[in-house]
Design a protein around this motif. Sequence first.
Motif, PDB file in Angstrom:
ATOM      1  N   GLU A 279       0.836  -1.193   0.000  1.00  0.00           N
ATOM      2  CA  GLU A 279       0.000   0.000   0.000  1.00  0.00           C
ATOM      3  C   GLU A 279       0.871   1.243   0.000  1.00  0.00           C
ATOM      4  O   GLU A 279       2.003   1.232   0.489  1.00  0.00           O
ATOM      5  N   SER A 280       0.319   2.313  -0.560  1.00  0.00           N
ATOM      6  CA  SER A 280       0.963   3.617  -0.526  1.00  0.00           C
ATOM      7  C   SER A 280       0.011   4.592   0.142  1.00  0.00           C
ATOM      8  O   SER A 280      -0.929   5.081  -0.486  1.00  0.00           O
ATOM      9  N   PHE A 281       0.219   4.822   1.438  1.00  0.00           N
ATOM     10  CA  PHE A 281      -0.600   5.738   2.223  1.00  0.00           C
ATOM     11  C   PHE A 281      -2.089   5.405   2.102  1.00  0.00           C
ATOM     12  O   PHE A 281      -2.918   6.256   1.784  1.00  0.00           O
ATOM     13  N   GLY A 282      -2.386   4.128   2.312  1.00  0.00           N
ATOM     14  CA  GLY A 282      -3.766   3.670   2.312  1.00  0.00           C
ATOM     15  C   GLY A 282      -4.324   3.307   0.953  1.00  0.00           C
ATOM     16  O   GLY A 282      -5.442   2.785   0.863  1.00  0.00           O
ATOM     17  N   THR A 283      -3.575   3.553  -0.113  1.00  0.00           N
ATOM     18  CA  THR A 283      -4.033   3.226  -1.464  1.00  0.00           C
ATOM     19  C   THR A 283      -3.410   1.910  -1.911  1.00  0.00           C
ATOM     20  O   THR A 283      -2.179   1.795  -1.927  1.00  0.00           O
ATOM     21  N   PRO A 284      -4.187   0.876  -2.250  1.00  0.00           N
ATOM     22  CA  PRO A 284      -3.613  -0.388  -2.744  1.00  0.00           C
ATOM     23  C   PRO A 284      -2.713  -0.148  -3.946  1.00  0.00           C
ATOM     24  O   PRO A 284      -3.054   0.623  -4.848  1.00  0.00           O
ATOM     25  N   TYR A 285      -1.570  -0.805  -3.952  1.00  0.00           N
ATOM     26  CA  TYR A 285      -0.549  -0.525  -4.962  1.00  0.00           C
ATOM     27  C   TYR A 285      -0.982  -0.914  -6.365  1.00  0.00           C
ATOM     28  O   TYR A 285      -0.533  -0.303  -7.344  1.00  0.00           O
ATOM     29  N   LEU A 286      -1.832  -1.916  -6.497  1.00  0.00           N
ATOM     30  CA  LEU A 286      -2.288  -2.348  -7.820  1.00  0.00           C
ATOM     31  C   LEU A 286      -3.646  -1.756  -8.199  1.00  0.00           C
ATOM     32  O   LEU A 286      -4.211  -2.137  -9.221  1.00  0.00           O
ATOM     33  N   SER A 287      -4.190  -0.872  -7.375  1.00  0.00           N
ATOM     34  CA  SER A 287      -5.462  -0.254  -7.724  1.00  0.00           C
ATOM     35  C   SER A 287      -5.260   0.642  -8.952  1.00  0.00           C
ATOM     36  O   SER A 287      -4.175   1.196  -9.161  1.00  0.00           O
ATOM     37  N   PRO A 288      -6.270   0.760  -9.814  1.00  0.00           N
ATOM     38  CA  PRO A 288      -7.646   0.280  -9.680  1.00  0.00           C
ATOM     39  C   PRO A 288      -7.896  -1.106 -10.287  1.00  0.00           C
ATOM     40  O   PRO A 288      -9.036  -1.469 -10.519  1.00  0.00           O
ATOM     41  N   VAL A 289      -6.830  -1.871 -10.539  1.00  0.00           N
ATOM     42  CA  VAL A 289      -7.002  -3.226 -11.075  1.00  0.00           C
ATOM     43  C   VAL A 289      -7.335  -4.199  -9.963  1.00  0.00           C
ATOM     44  O   VAL A 289      -8.213  -5.037 -10.081  1.00  0.00           O
ATOM     45  N   ALA A 290      -6.586  -4.113  -8.854  1.00  0.00           N
ATOM     46  CA  ALA A 290      -6.841  -4.973  -7.691  1.00  0.00           C
ATOM     47  C   ALA A 290      -6.666  -4.128  -6.430  1.00  0.00           C
ATOM     48  O   ALA A 290      -5.533  -3.772  -6.105  1.00  0.00           O
ATOM     49  N   PRO A 291      -7.775  -3.771  -5.774  1.00  0.00           N
ATOM     50  CA  PRO A 291      -9.166  -4.099  -6.102  1.00  0.00           C
ATOM     51  C   PRO A 291      -9.665  -3.319  -7.312  1.00  0.00           C
ATOM     52  O   PRO A 291      -9.201  -2.219  -7.580  1.00  0.00           O
ATOM     53  N   PHE A 292     -10.611  -3.914  -7.995  1.00  0.00           N
ATOM     54  CA  PHE A 292     -11.092  -3.350  -9.248  1.00  0.00           C
ATOM     55  C   PHE A 292     -11.961  -2.121  -9.003  1.00  0.00           C
ATOM     56  O   PHE A 292     -12.832  -2.113  -8.141  1.00  0.00           O
ATOM     57  N   ASP A 293     -11.670  -1.055  -9.749  1.00  0.00           N
ATOM     58  CA  ASP A 293     -12.448   0.178  -9.678  1.00  0.00           C
ATOM     59  C   ASP A 293     -12.741   0.617 -11.106  1.00  0.00           C
ATOM     60  O   ASP A 293     -11.858   1.122 -11.815  1.00  0.00           O
ATOM     61  N   GLY A 294     -13.976   0.405 -11.538  1.00  0.00           N
ATOM     62  CA  GLY A 294     -14.332   0.685 -12.918  1.00  0.00           C
ATOM     63  C   GLY A 294     -14.235   2.143 -13.301  1.00  0.00           C
ATOM     64  O   GLY A 294     -13.989   2.473 -14.462  1.00  0.00           O
ATOM     65  N   LYS A 295     -14.396   3.046 -12.336  1.00  0.00           N
ATOM     66  CA  LYS A 295     -14.349   4.476 -12.653  1.00  0.00           C
ATOM     67  C   LYS A 295     -12.929   4.957 -12.935  1.00  0.00           C
ATOM     68  O   LYS A 295     -12.715   5.827 -13.773  1.00  0.00           O
ATOM     69  N   ARG A 296     -11.964   4.394 -12.201  1.00  0.00           N
ATOM     70  CA  ARG A 296     -10.598   4.882 -12.332  1.00  0.00           C
ATOM     71  C   ARG A 296      -9.745   4.042 -13.272  1.00  0.00           C
ATOM     72  O   ARG A 296      -8.621   4.417 -13.584  1.00  0.00           O
ATOM     73  N   ILE A 297     -10.269   2.922 -13.739  1.00  0.00           N
ATOM     74  CA  ILE A 297      -9.466   2.059 -14.588  1.00  0.00           C
ATOM     75  C   ILE A 297      -9.361   2.602 -16.014  1.00  0.00           C
ATOM     76  O   ILE A 297      -8.581   2.103 -16.829  1.00  0.00           O
ATOM     77  N   LYS A 298     -10.126   3.647 -16.303  1.00  0.00           N
ATOM     78  CA  LYS A 298     -10.077   4.238 -17.636  1.00  0.00           C
ATOM     79  C   LYS A 298      -8.681   4.740 -17.994  1.00  0.00           C
ATOM     80  O   LYS A 298      -8.345   4.828 -19.168  1.00  0.00           O
TER      81      LYS A 298
END
Length: 456
Positions: A416-435
């Motif tokens: 993690e980087s300051f509470g943000t998952p390192y592989l986001s928005p792929v894992a966990p998946f986030d359809g709004k930010r994966i664009k």
Amino acid sequence: MRTYILNDGSKLLLLYIDGMIRLQSIEDNVLRPLINNGLPQGIDRIRSLAEMLGREWLPLTNVKTEQTLEGLIQHILKGSLALLVDGMASSLIAQVQDFETRSVQEPKKESTLRGSKEGFVENIRTNTSMIRRRIVHPDLKMESFTIGRYTQTEVVLAYIRGLASEKVLAEVREKLGRIEADGIIDSSYIEEWIENSSFSIFPQIQNTERPDIAAVSLLEGKVVLITNGTPFALILPVTFWSGLQSADDYFERFVFIILTRLIRYTLTFVSLALPAIYVALSTFHPDMIPSSLMINIATARESSPFPTVIELFLMMFIFDGLQEAGVHLPNQLGPVVSIIGALVIGQAAVEAGLISTPIIIVISLTGVAAYTIPRYSSTLPFRLIRYLLLIVSGLLGFVGFTFGIIFLLIHLVMLESFGTPYLSPVAPFDGKRIKDVVIRYPFWAKKGKSKGGGKR
């Protein structure tokens, strides 16, 4: 330390460090008239030197009072001018710093084909002003911290109120407050103190010398740390994909960037896995290679005295050594040593029968693919992982390669980087930010405000 006595007997003491203030203008505009003519008198009589300085000088420069001796010393050491008036309980501090600084130039580490040619410099005030010129809004906040027992380095925490995550801000403030170091010379010192996982090989904080990238990151809800004395600002939080995205991705038309990113991601995997895959195929699974190609490889390796994994390890080591030599040599010699050295050593090794020709091809493709990664700090983890995958593939073949990739993915998922998952928005998946990960959507198609996750 310079003492002046006026016509009326008033004593004035100036304290400053030579070479850090513009004393000439103060002598011409303030001190010389005072010494020659005394206190200026108009309709409203001025009774003391302290009163005169408060009235006449305050509109001309940034002047404030200081009550303590410790505060007085710190202001002087930072390049301010201190004035002590006989009979006055406090000192006057004039911020008239004037020391040599580097002018704004094009960033060398993050050059772009299109976009701003301004880069951060070592002066923190110049850097903050370049950000404020781009974001003209009262919600852009900048908080100042002084870190370092001896250096007393100023660090500015910049964010946009309402966009940046309050949780991230609280964590950054708390970590900055806990830094106990004798000196902070560069922003990299701050990076090591505040990152979440110090022993992870992946960077959890992005560094940049481009004010436009810092401004875009602030608009995405990220936090920027600007350190006095260095042209590199820190951006957090970041994700794995931040290191694979270039500034030119946002300056060129989105239609072309889709192909560019696909090529870049593919070559990134090639730079990471090609040596290990070649060893696994040629040593443990030759039946997976077409017969004609396998015959050519075996013929080329007929006179080689070393196993394939040793050949690759040696050539990778030499290639990385030449790359390091090119970095530390003067600009005129660096590219010559890197390119000619690789050609000469590779050709000589093949002619001497120490290295087979396919090894040279694999190492060359790996090196070219690694140069497609935009950020230098992001290439360092791949260089280390390349060796580890080569070793496990040389011992267990594709079984070792598979286990190596699985352990790598487990580490990335847990990071993690300051509470943000390192592989986001792929894992966990986030359809709004994966664009903005694999492809880049046009700016008009991006909707919603990010909260500390960011895209770049």
